[in-house]
Design an enzyme around this catalytic site. Structure first.
Site, mmCIF file in Angstrom:
data_model
loop_
_atom_site.group_PDB
_atom_site.id
_atom_site.type_symbol
_atom_site.label_atom_id
_atom_site.label_comp_id
_atom_site.label_asym_id
_atom_site.label_seq_id
_atom_site.Cartn_x
_atom_site.Cartn_y
_atom_site.Cartn_z
ATOM 1 C CB CYS A 91 -3.458 -5.542 -7.232
ATOM 2 S SG CYS A 91 -4.571 -6.459 -6.141
ATOM 3 C CG HIS A 200 -3.733 -1.075 -5.287
ATOM 4 N ND1 HIS A 200 -4.312 -1.250 -6.522
ATOM 5 C CD2 HIS A 200 -3.974 -2.209 -4.586
ATOM 6 C CE1 HIS A 200 -4.899 -2.445 -6.575
ATOM 7 N NE2 HIS A 200 -4.711 -3.051 -5.410
ATOM 8 C CD GLU A 202 -3.343 1.570 -8.413
ATOM 9 O OE1 GLU A 202 -2.231 1.367 -7.916
ATOM 10 O OE2 GLU A 202 -4.241 0.706 -8.455
#
Length: 229
Positions: A91, A200, A202
């Site tokens: 991002c 994302h 994560e």
């Protein structure tokens, strides 16, 4: 008594970083040792790879990632990336990599001019990177996407080059959330060691909190690649 040596992965924190702790947790769950790096650091503390996390570095003033690109730590990241260090930008980290010219193209306002936050399906287009070797070309993964300036754009020649050289790594499927050219969600550099994506991974590492655990594969991939190197 044996001591387990874990591969050390650096996670950079800029003023305004939001997802650095999540990225560090992903590294830890994958089996690595996360190492915190500060934006003023002039060296990378001997880490084997680096993650530039999401957020709003320096408040997104001027353009997203435009000020972070000039942080002292980015001088070290750029030099190490040139020597083959695996680097992942997520991002805002992807925006920093484009501003640093480690990746081609740019990220601009979403075509609908609204912030978007949703679970997003991605198709894996390339496994020729240390960050995607545990995945399969054509595989679909689901991870969150959340951004206001995530529309990937580049001139026609650059887009043609990315396709010809198989440098599109992730592509949106099931709907393009921001108007990105050719549904591109993430790209790599020519050598393959630098990868950036807007969604994302994560945030998709545990079934309790994410839409899937698909994102963990990016972090196990780089650890396996480093062990095999």
């Amino acid at each position: 008594m044996s001591t387990v040596v874990r591969t050390r992965i650096g996670v950079v924190t800029f003023p305004g970083s939001l997802d650095d702790r999540d990225a560090a947790r992903a590294v830890r769950l994958a089996g690595g040792e996360p190492v915190s790096l500060w934006h003023r650091d002039s060296d990378l503390a001997g880490v084997a790879a680096v993650v530039l996390p999401g957020g709003f570095s320096y408040g997104d003033y001027l353009r997203c990632g435009a000020i972070a690109r000039f942080s002292p730590v980015m001088d070290a990241v750029i030099a190490a990336a040139g020597d083959g260090l695996p680097v992942l930008g997520i991002c805002n980290g992807f925006q920093v990599l484009c501003e640093s010219h480690l990746l081609p193209g740019a990220l601009i306002r979403n075509n609908h001019r609204h912030f978007i936050c949703r679970d997003q399906a991605l198709r894996i287009e390339s496994t020729d990177t240390p960050w995607t070797r545990d995945l399969t070309v054509g595989q679909t993964i689901v991870v969150p996407v959340k951004n206001g300036e995530g529309q990937y754009c580049a001139d026609a020649a650059t887009l043609e080059m990315l396709e010809r050289e198989n440098r599109v790594v992730f592509r949106y499927v099931g709907g393009n959330p921001n108007g990105s050219a050719a549904d591109i969600a993430g790209v790599r550099n020519a050598a393959g060691n630098v990868v950036g994506l807007m969604p994302h991974p994560e945030h998709a590492i545990e079934s309790l909190t994410g839409p899937s655990t698909d994102g963990l594969a990016l972090f196990t991939s780089v650890l396996r690649s480093l062990v095999a190197a």
